[in-house]
Every structure is written in structure tokens, then in C-alpha cells.
Design a protein around this motif. Structure first.
Motif, mmCIF file in Angstrom:
data_model
loop_
_atom_site.group_PDB
_atom_site.id
_atom_site.type_symbol
_atom_site.label_atom_id
_atom_site.label_comp_id
_atom_site.label_asym_id
_atom_site.label_seq_id
_atom_site.Cartn_x
_atom_site.Cartn_y
_atom_site.Cartn_z
ATOM 1 N N UNK A 29 107.567 80.714 -0.043
ATOM 2 C CA UNK A 29 108.507 81.715 -0.573
ATOM 3 C C UNK A 29 109.949 81.353 -0.273
ATOM 4 N N UNK A 30 110.211 80.691 0.850
ATOM 5 C CA UNK A 30 111.520 80.123 1.166
ATOM 6 C C UNK A 30 112.673 81.056 0.849
ATOM 7 N N UNK A 31 112.800 82.131 1.636
ATOM 8 C CA UNK A 31 113.911 83.062 1.436
ATOM 9 C C UNK A 31 113.523 84.321 0.694
ATOM 10 N N UNK A 32 112.348 84.329 0.087
ATOM 11 C CA UNK A 32 111.880 85.509 -0.643
ATOM 12 C C UNK A 32 110.707 86.152 0.089
ATOM 13 N N UNK A 33 110.614 85.923 1.401
ATOM 14 C CA UNK A 33 109.499 86.443 2.182
ATOM 15 C C UNK A 33 109.403 87.957 2.174
ATOM 16 N N UNK A 34 110.541 88.630 1.976
ATOM 17 C CA UNK A 34 110.507 90.100 1.937
ATOM 18 C C UNK A 34 109.562 90.602 0.856
ATOM 19 N N UNK A 35 109.513 89.894 -0.273
ATOM 20 C CA UNK A 35 108.623 90.314 -1.353
ATOM 21 C C UNK A 35 107.170 90.281 -0.909
ATOM 22 N N UNK A 36 106.834 89.277 -0.103
ATOM 23 C CA UNK A 36 105.456 89.171 0.387
ATOM 24 C C UNK A 36 105.165 90.279 1.392
ATOM 25 N N UNK A 37 106.139 90.591 2.250
ATOM 26 C CA UNK A 37 105.956 91.657 3.236
ATOM 27 C C UNK A 37 105.732 93.004 2.550
ATOM 28 N N UNK A 38 106.406 93.199 1.426
ATOM 29 C CA UNK A 38 106.333 94.485 0.732
ATOM 30 C C UNK A 38 105.341 94.486 -0.417
ATOM 31 N N UNK A 39 104.667 93.355 -0.645
ATOM 32 C CA UNK A 39 103.706 93.282 -1.750
ATOM 33 C C UNK A 39 102.565 94.271 -1.529
ATOM 34 N N UNK A 40 102.113 94.878 -2.614
ATOM 35 C CA UNK A 40 100.987 95.806 -2.549
ATOM 36 C C UNK A 40 99.699 95.042 -2.845
ATOM 37 N N UNK A 41 98.684 95.295 -2.044
ATOM 38 C CA UNK A 41 97.408 94.597 -2.177
ATOM 39 C C UNK A 41 96.361 95.539 -2.776
ATOM 40 N N UNK A 42 95.622 95.032 -3.779
ATOM 41 C CA UNK A 42 94.610 95.847 -4.458
ATOM 42 C C UNK A 42 93.291 95.083 -4.535
ATOM 43 N N UNK A 43 92.208 95.845 -4.604
ATOM 44 C CA UNK A 43 90.880 95.237 -4.720
ATOM 45 C C UNK A 43 90.551 94.838 -6.140
ATOM 46 N N UNK A 44 91.112 95.565 -7.106
ATOM 47 C CA UNK A 44 90.769 95.279 -8.506
ATOM 48 C C UNK A 44 91.963 95.545 -9.416
ATOM 49 N N UNK A 45 91.835 95.072 -10.653
ATOM 50 C CA UNK A 45 92.922 95.196 -11.632
ATOM 51 C C UNK A 45 93.214 96.644 -11.967
ATOM 52 N N UNK A 46 92.166 97.440 -12.120
ATOM 53 C CA UNK A 46 92.361 98.845 -12.485
ATOM 54 C C UNK A 46 93.239 99.557 -11.461
ATOM 55 N N UNK A 47 93.025 99.278 -10.198
ATOM 56 C CA UNK A 47 93.834 99.922 -9.169
ATOM 57 C C UNK A 47 95.277 99.449 -9.186
ATOM 58 N N UNK A 48 95.486 98.171 -9.511
ATOM 59 C CA UNK A 48 96.832 97.598 -9.481
ATOM 60 C C UNK A 48 97.732 98.148 -10.583
ATOM 61 N N UNK A 49 97.135 98.545 -11.687
ATOM 62 C CA UNK A 49 97.946 99.020 -12.821
ATOM 63 C C UNK A 49 97.722 100.505 -13.110
ATOM 64 N N UNK A 50 97.011 101.177 -12.214
ATOM 65 C CA UNK A 50 96.617 102.561 -12.466
ATOM 66 C C UNK A 50 97.764 103.523 -12.678
ATOM 67 N N UNK A 51 98.928 103.279 -12.070
ATOM 68 C CA UNK A 51 100.058 104.205 -12.192
ATOM 69 C C UNK A 51 101.011 103.819 -13.323
ATOM 70 N N UNK A 52 100.657 102.796 -14.097
ATOM 71 C CA UNK A 52 101.545 102.313 -15.169
ATOM 72 C C UNK A 52 101.150 102.905 -16.516
ATOM 73 N N UNK A 53 102.148 103.076 -17.385
ATOM 74 C CA UNK A 53 101.831 103.591 -18.714
ATOM 75 C C UNK A 53 101.916 102.526 -19.804
ATOM 76 N N UNK A 54 102.362 101.310 -19.438
ATOM 77 C CA UNK A 54 102.330 100.203 -20.402
ATOM 78 C C UNK A 54 102.200 98.909 -19.610
ATOM 79 N N UNK A 55 101.242 98.075 -20.043
ATOM 80 C CA UNK A 55 100.924 96.852 -19.310
ATOM 81 C C UNK A 55 100.868 95.668 -20.272
ATOM 82 N N UNK A 56 101.501 94.565 -19.862
ATOM 83 C CA UNK A 56 101.437 93.303 -20.608
ATOM 84 C C UNK A 56 100.543 92.329 -19.848
ATOM 85 N N UNK A 57 99.796 91.523 -20.577
ATOM 86 C CA UNK A 57 98.988 90.463 -19.977
ATOM 87 C C UNK A 57 99.506 89.125 -20.483
#
Length: 246
Positions: free
Chosen positions: A54-82
Motif C-alpha cells: 500500500x506504501x502510504x495508503x495503509x489507512x485504507x487497509x486499516x479502515x477497510x470493511x471485511x465481509x463474508x459474501x458479496x450480498x453483505x458487501x453491497x447490501x446498503x447500496x442502491x446501485x452497483x457496477x460490476x
């Protein structure tokens, strides 16, 4: 804390290597994006290799949200691109990265919550994941070598997001010194004209006026800095000294 700027979440679906997660974080932060979500990383989480990369962008990793599945990762979104480069049997709107980020910015400005999904490095996103998306982002790559590295795809998408906020200028000139004023260029032209006249350059005589005009036009076409003008004066003086010494 994540930045207050409204922005899409970037969702990494089952990423395989910590290095690629770290490189994706770095690419995101290059363009002011810091909403990273990670779904079921193959090598577990946290991952030291991701931190190193990450070299300077480690904060993003510290604050990254971890999910078990795709449905959980996008559950609060109303529009998703793949993001996918491969043709699919699913009927969905297909955007270029540029058009997708323009669309995403409009949706977020209207109060929407948007996510962009990125698939695993080796196989790309599976149909089960793509089926959950509202639209596809397809990068116009070489069809004979369509596979993009995870971080490359994140970088392309992040760039287009940033470009919507900070429009790219086709060309600029980075000057490290002040630009020369017209009077300075005028004096430089006069100096050259004087020395060239002494050297007999303007010959034959009936062409001299046109030759001098062309020389003046040459100076006017050059974007000269004050340092350039001083250097050219110095070159000419040294050449005259060298001639006189000879």
C-alpha cells in the motif's frame, strides 16, 4: 476516518493476493477514494503483504470493511457496477469506465449509495456476483489479452472518477522560471539581428528584409522564459568573444 467527500465504495470480491489488495488501496488513494470493502480474501485478513504494498495508503487497509459474501458487501447500496472484460449471458447496461463514473457521480449527488465491484485476479468475477449488479463496467481492452490486474482495473476506474471532479487539461507547460516579457524577446531578437548583420548573414541584400522578418517570427513562436533569453544572450556573446580571440 474516511474522507467526507461523497464517493462510491470499491468492493474487492475474493481477492487472492495481499500485494494486489495493497496496490488497489494505493491506486484508490491516488484519486482520493478511501471506501474499500473486501469480500472473503483468500489469504486472510489483515495481511502484512497488503500493508507493505500500500506504501502510504495503509489507512485504507486499516479502515477497510471485511465481509463474508458479496450480498453483505453491497447490501446498503442502491446501485452497483460490476467490472468485467468478458462477455456474459446476463442482460445489463454496459458502461465504459468514463461513462460509469459520470453516472455514479450523478447518482451520488442525488443522494444514492453506489458501489463498484472488482473480481478475483485469476478468474475475474463470477456470474453469481455479476447478477447482483445493476450495470457492467467494461474496459475497452485488447480482446486477445483482456485480463486486467486487480489494481490496474481499480486505477482506471479511480482515474475516471477523479477526472469528473478535476477535468483533465489536454496540455499545460510547467515553467520553472518566469516567462519572458515581449520587450525581453524583442531585445534578444535585436541582439541576434545585430550580430548576424555584422557576420554578413543577411545576404543577398534584396532578401535581407524578409530574412529579418522570418527571424523575428521565429522568436515570437517560441515560448521563452527569462532564463532562456539570458542563456541565448550569453551564447551569442561567447561566440563573438571566441571569434575575436581567434
Amino acid at each position: 476516518m474516511p474522507s467526507p467527500d461523497p464517493q462510491p465504495a470499491f468492493v474487492l470480491i475474493r481477492p487472492q493476493m495481499g500485494e494486489n489488495i495493497g496496490a488497489a488501496a494505493r491506486a484508490m488513494w491516488n484519486f482520493g477514494l478511501d471506501r474499500m470493502r473486501i469480500v472473503d480474501p483468500r489469504d486472510g485478513w489483515p495481511n502484512q503483504k497488503a500493508v507493505v504494498m500500500a506504501s502510504g495508503a495503509g489507512r485504507l487497509l486499516d479502515e477497510a470493511q471485511l465481509f463474508d459474501d458479496t450480498a453483505g458487501a453491497i447490501g446498503d447500496c442502491d446501485f452497483v457496477y460490476a467490472t468485467t472484460a468478458r462477455p456474459r449471458d446476463l442482460t445489463k447496461p454496459v458502461f465504459t469506465p468514463e461513462a460509469a463514473m459520470k453516472d455514479a457521480r450523478a447518482r451520488i449527488a442525488a443522494g444514492g449509495k453506489v458501489a463498484v465491484m472488482f473480481g478475483p485476479e485469476r478468474s475475474g468475477m463470477e456470474n453469481d456476483d455479476i447478477a447482483r449488479a445493476n450495470a457492467i463496467i467494461s474496459v475497452p481492452v485488447n480482446p486477445e489479452f483482456a485480463s486486467l490486474n486487480l489494481a490496474q482495473c481499480v486505477l482506471l476506474t479511480g482515474y475516471e472518477w477523479r477526472r469528473e471532479a478535476v477535468p483533465a487539461v489536454d496540455m499545460t507547460v510547467a515553467a520553472v522560471a518566469a516567462w519572458a516579457e515581449q520587450i525581453e524577446v524583442e531585445k534578444l531578437g535585436a541582439h541576434f539581428e545585430e550580430r548576424l548583420d555584422e557576420a554578413g548573414f543577411f545576404f543577398p541584400e534584396h532578401k535581407a528584409a524578409n530574412m529579418k522578418l522570418n527571424l523575428r517570427n521565429l522568436w515570437s513562436r517560441m515560448p521563452l522564459t527569462r532564463a532562456d533569453v539570458q542563456m541565448l544572450h550569453g551564447i551569442l556573446r561567447q561566440m563573438v568573444r571566441w571569434k575575436d580571440q581567434g
